[in-house]
Write a protein that holds these residues in place. Structure first.
Motif, mmCIF file in Angstrom:
data_model
loop_
_atom_site.group_PDB
_atom_site.id
_atom_site.type_symbol
_atom_site.label_atom_id
_atom_site.label_comp_id
_atom_site.label_asym_id
_atom_site.label_seq_id
_atom_site.Cartn_x
_atom_site.Cartn_y
_atom_site.Cartn_z
ATOM 1 N N LYS A 137 -20.938 29.008 -78.618
ATOM 2 C CA LYS A 137 -22.150 29.666 -79.108
ATOM 3 C C LYS A 137 -23.417 28.886 -78.756
ATOM 4 C CE LYS A 137 -19.848 32.146 -82.859
ATOM 5 N NZ LYS A 137 -19.754 32.362 -84.319
ATOM 6 N N MET A 138 -23.530 28.521 -77.514
ATOM 7 C CA MET A 138 -24.753 27.939 -76.974
ATOM 8 C C MET A 138 -25.091 28.732 -75.716
ATOM 9 S SD MET A 138 -23.829 23.859 -77.122
ATOM 10 C CE MET A 138 -25.489 23.287 -76.769
ATOM 11 N N THR A 139 -26.345 28.716 -75.304
ATOM 12 C CA THR A 139 -26.642 29.314 -74.013
ATOM 13 C C THR A 139 -25.973 28.450 -72.944
ATOM 14 O OG1 THR A 139 -28.651 28.051 -73.540
ATOM 15 C CG2 THR A 139 -28.896 30.045 -74.873
ATOM 16 N N THR A 140 -25.667 29.040 -71.827
ATOM 17 C CA THR A 140 -24.977 28.307 -70.772
ATOM 18 C C THR A 140 -25.851 27.171 -70.233
ATOM 19 O OG1 THR A 140 -24.132 30.482 -70.167
ATOM 20 C CG2 THR A 140 -23.509 28.642 -68.760
ATOM 21 N N GLU A 141 -27.177 27.389 -70.214
ATOM 22 C CA GLU A 141 -28.086 26.337 -69.766
ATOM 23 C C GLU A 141 -28.024 25.132 -70.707
ATOM 24 O OE1 GLU A 141 -28.940 29.472 -70.218
ATOM 25 O OE2 GLU A 141 -29.716 30.256 -68.320
ATOM 26 N N GLU A 142 -28.017 25.409 -72.025
ATOM 27 C CA GLU A 142 -27.925 24.318 -73.000
ATOM 28 C C GLU A 142 -26.605 23.576 -72.854
ATOM 29 O OE1 GLU A 142 -30.662 25.932 -76.714
ATOM 30 O OE2 GLU A 142 -28.535 26.413 -76.664
ATOM 31 N N LEU A 143 -25.540 24.321 -72.620
ATOM 32 C CA LEU A 143 -24.234 23.704 -72.451
ATOM 33 C C LEU A 143 -24.224 22.791 -71.225
ATOM 34 C CD1 LEU A 143 -21.353 23.507 -73.482
ATOM 35 C CD2 LEU A 143 -20.774 25.481 -72.071
ATOM 36 N N GLY A 144 -24.793 23.286 -70.119
ATOM 37 C CA GLY A 144 -24.876 22.458 -68.926
ATOM 38 C C GLY A 144 -25.678 21.192 -69.178
ATOM 39 N N PHE A 145 -26.774 21.317 -69.917
ATOM 40 C CA PHE A 145 -27.610 20.163 -70.244
ATOM 41 C C PHE A 145 -26.830 19.130 -71.047
ATOM 42 C CE2 PHE A 145 -30.475 17.883 -73.077
ATOM 43 C CZ PHE A 145 -31.486 17.467 -72.222
ATOM 44 N N VAL A 146 -26.098 19.604 -72.058
ATOM 45 C CA VAL A 146 -25.317 18.691 -72.890
ATOM 46 C C VAL A 146 -24.257 17.972 -72.061
ATOM 47 C CG1 VAL A 146 -23.630 18.585 -74.766
ATOM 48 C CG2 VAL A 146 -25.721 19.933 -75.035
ATOM 49 N N ILE A 147 -23.567 18.709 -71.196
ATOM 50 C CA ILE A 147 -22.543 18.084 -70.358
ATOM 51 C C ILE A 147 -23.159 17.042 -69.437
ATOM 52 C CG2 ILE A 147 -20.842 18.494 -68.533
ATOM 53 C CD1 ILE A 147 -20.370 21.266 -69.774
ATOM 54 N N GLU A 148 -24.318 17.366 -68.865
ATOM 55 C CA GLU A 148 -24.964 16.413 -67.948
ATOM 56 C C GLU A 148 -25.415 15.147 -68.660
ATOM 57 O OE1 GLU A 148 -27.278 16.893 -64.310
ATOM 58 O OE2 GLU A 148 -27.625 18.940 -65.037
ATOM 59 N N THR A 149 -25.792 15.247 -69.925
ATOM 60 C CA THR A 149 -26.205 14.040 -70.651
ATOM 61 C C THR A 149 -25.038 13.098 -70.881
ATOM 62 O OG1 THR A 149 -25.896 15.041 -72.847
ATOM 63 C CG2 THR A 149 -28.080 15.259 -71.836
ATOM 64 N N THR A 150 -23.808 13.591 -70.724
ATOM 65 C CA THR A 150 -22.643 12.721 -70.888
ATOM 66 C C THR A 150 -22.114 12.243 -69.539
ATOM 67 O OG1 THR A 150 -20.972 14.498 -70.775
ATOM 68 C CG2 THR A 150 -21.974 14.054 -72.922
ATOM 69 N N ALA A 151 -22.860 12.522 -68.464
ATOM 70 C CA ALA A 151 -22.406 12.114 -67.126
ATOM 71 C C ALA A 151 -23.224 10.915 -66.642
ATOM 72 C CB ALA A 151 -22.497 13.289 -66.167
ATOM 73 N N THR A 152 -24.120 11.107 -65.690
ATOM 74 C CA THR A 152 -24.872 9.981 -65.116
ATOM 75 C C THR A 152 -25.583 9.120 -66.156
ATOM 76 O OG1 THR A 152 -25.164 11.065 -62.970
ATOM 77 C CG2 THR A 152 -26.757 9.360 -63.548
ATOM 78 N N PRO A 153 -26.278 9.693 -67.165
ATOM 79 C CA PRO A 153 -26.951 8.826 -68.141
ATOM 80 C C PRO A 153 -26.014 7.861 -68.863
ATOM 81 C CG PRO A 153 -27.795 11.056 -68.307
ATOM 82 C CD PRO A 153 -26.613 11.117 -67.375
ATOM 83 N N ILE A 154 -24.776 8.282 -69.119
ATOM 84 C CA ILE A 154 -23.822 7.387 -69.768
ATOM 85 C C ILE A 154 -23.153 6.469 -68.758
ATOM 86 C CG2 ILE A 154 -21.567 7.307 -70.928
ATOM 87 C CD1 ILE A 154 -22.408 9.625 -72.636
ATOM 88 N N ILE A 155 -22.779 7.013 -67.604
ATOM 89 C CA ILE A 155 -22.020 6.246 -66.616
ATOM 90 C C ILE A 155 -22.812 5.044 -66.104
ATOM 91 C CG2 ILE A 155 -20.987 6.352 -64.302
ATOM 92 C CD1 ILE A 155 -20.222 9.293 -65.026
ATOM 93 N N VAL A 156 -24.138 5.192 -65.936
ATOM 94 C CA VAL A 156 -24.938 4.059 -65.440
ATOM 95 C C VAL A 156 -25.039 2.931 -66.460
ATOM 96 C CG1 VAL A 156 -26.311 5.460 -63.864
ATOM 97 C CG2 VAL A 156 -27.117 5.120 -66.194
ATOM 98 N N LEU A 157 -24.647 3.198 -67.699
ATOM 99 C CA LEU A 157 -24.699 2.175 -68.746
ATOM 100 C C LEU A 157 -23.358 1.474 -68.948
ATOM 101 C CD1 LEU A 157 -26.715 4.145 -71.476
ATOM 102 C CD2 LEU A 157 -27.613 2.680 -69.658
#
Length: 470
Positions: A137-157
């Motif tokens: 129950k999220m827009t697909t854009e919001e879902l994509g945003f949430v998934i992306e915040t758990t990718a490069t931003p986390i991996i570089v740390l």
């Protein structure tokens, strides 16, 4: 070495060419070629100089280790894909997730086991979310945003067992050597992690959007249209790693990840222990790059044996390994050119030029300027790694001249590249997640640009404040 204004010409070539072509490699290659002809101004001499600098960079022992690490890591991922490890994880997880909160918690918790690389995160998490989109129950854009915040931003740390670590440490090593700074590059990387403000702020925004924000509008993305009934299983076609013809074997993903993380931590400690240091000090004083490479090679061998016991054919495993490794050859080529370009600009007197002509820049502006300048470059070229390779020598030189904390400036450089990987319409992250979730790339980029700019603005302020305090 005497300051030479000619030393900045390669960088004046690299940046506009990369932005104009929207490709990092052509810009770096032309910059290296121009620098080579400045060094050896003759028809044959310039080409010979370029070839020599690249070869010298590649045969450096530490650089060879990084190449082996990157290729073997990508090769391991290739074997995991073809043996059904990723599809198995996706299928089993999708069966157990029933609610929005469970799906979002899985997105964050699964980072523990899938932080190897952004694409790896996307192909393990995005298909699950696509299959459960109506429950989330999220827009697909919001879902994509949430998934992306758990990718490069986390991996570089994350300081161990990722495809990024070897490259990031190598870039720091190049820049510090050019400045004759005698420091362990891995330790500098660790110290810079808290100063990657863009990644940290973006993660916080992702958590807010996940658990504390409720969208009032409905997505019109094709994956959430009401007429999708039986076709919803078509998420298997969203990426080859989750294709229907692959087996369902989640342990083929989990075991290699456990092995590579476990062996990396153990061998890092063991190397420091052999040098006579206590438990915690051993991790700091160890040769981490050696430990990561050896741990990875052991994992590849043990994983191959594990797959052979499941009656996968050796020929198929080798093909999967080579195919996976070859996926990263463009990065290895990029890194080789970066090494060569850094060496030739150093020989031309780039460091001396920066020291001689940039001391007028106020100290408190260095870190925020580096971040803003790098963020602009990374947005237009869409490559975090390319931005780091271009900007790190300049950042370390400016930090050395201005007396600014090296970890702070290095963190700003890494943050600037992370901005482009996250926000640029040209980045692999953006295009991969849009394809998997069935989004329009342009619409998706417009959606996430505002929060990305908010995170960038907050980061710029933080760099100014931290520089002023320290």
């Amino acid at each position: 070495m005497e300051a030479n204004w000619l030393s900045i010409i390669p960088f004046l070539v690299v940046i506009p060419v990369a932005i104009f072509t929207r490709q990092v490699l052509p810009g770096l290659f032309l910059g290296l070629l121009v620098g080579s002809y400045i060094k050896e101004p003759s028809v044959i001499g310039g080409i010979q100089a370029m070839f020599t600098y690249i070869v010298q960079a590649i045969i450096d022992p530490n650089n060879i280790k990084i190449i082996v690490f990157l290729y073997a890591f990508s090769g391991l991922v290739g074997m995991i894909k073809m043996t059904g490890g990723i599809r198995g994880f996706v299928e089993k997880a999708a069966e157990k997730i029933k609610t929005r909160r469970q799906a979002l918690v899985l997105t964050y918790v699964s980072t523990i086991g899938t932080f190897i690389a952004p694409t790896f995160r996307f192909v393990t998490i995005a298909p699950i979310m696509r299959a459960l989109l109506k429950k989330v129950k999220m827009t697909t854009e919001e879902l994509g945003f949430v998934i992306e915040t758990t990718a490069t931003p986390i991996i570089v740390l994350i300081p161990v067992a990722t495809a990024f670590v070897g490259y990031m440490v190598s870039i720091i090593q190049i820049a510090t050597q050019n400045q004759d700074i005698n420091v362990d590059p891995y330790s500098l990387f660790i110290q810079s992690i808290p100063f990657n403000f863009f990644s940290i702020v973006t993660i916080i925004l992702g958590v807010y959007l996940s658990f504390f924000h409720h969208s009032k509008k409905k997505s019109h993305a094709p994956t959430q249209m009401e007429e999708k009934t039986e076709e919803e299983e078509d998420w298997h076609d969203c990426h080859p790693a989750v294709a229907k013809e692959l087996p369902i074997k989640p342990m083929n993903l989990l075991l290699p990840l456990i092995l590579v993380i476990g062996f990396t931590l153990f061998l890092t400690w063991w190397d420091g222990h052999e040098k006579g240091f206590g438990f915690f000090q051993a991790f700091i004083k160890a040769d981490v790059l050696d430990a990561m490479v050896v741990a990875l090679l052991i994992t590849v061998l043990l994983s191959m044996i594990f797959y052979l016991l499941q009656r996968f054919k050796l020929e198929e495993l080798i093909t999967g390994f080579i195919t996976g490794g070859n996926d990263l050859m463009s990065v290895i080529l990029l890194l080789s050119v970066v090494w060569g370009l850094s060496s030739i600009t150093d020989d031309l007197g780039f460091s001396s030029f920066v020291i001689a002509y940039t001391d007028w820049i106020p100290q408190m502006f260095i870190a925020p300027l580096i971040f803003v300048f790098g963020a602009a470059i990374s947005y237009f070229i869409g490559s975090a790694w390319g931005t780091w390779g271009i900007l790190m020598p300049l950042g370390v030189s400016l930090a050395s001249v201005g007396g600014v904390s090296l970890p702070l400036v290095i963190g700003a450089v890494f943050a600037s590249g992370s901005f482009g990987a996250f926000a640029s319409p040209l980045s692999d992250d953006t295009n991969t997640i849009a394809k998997i979730l069935g989004l329009s790339v342009i619409d998706y980029v417009k959606f996430k640009l505002k929060p990305a700019l908010i995170a960038a603005a907050i980061s710029t302020v933080l760099y100014s404040i931290i520089t002023f305090i320290f």
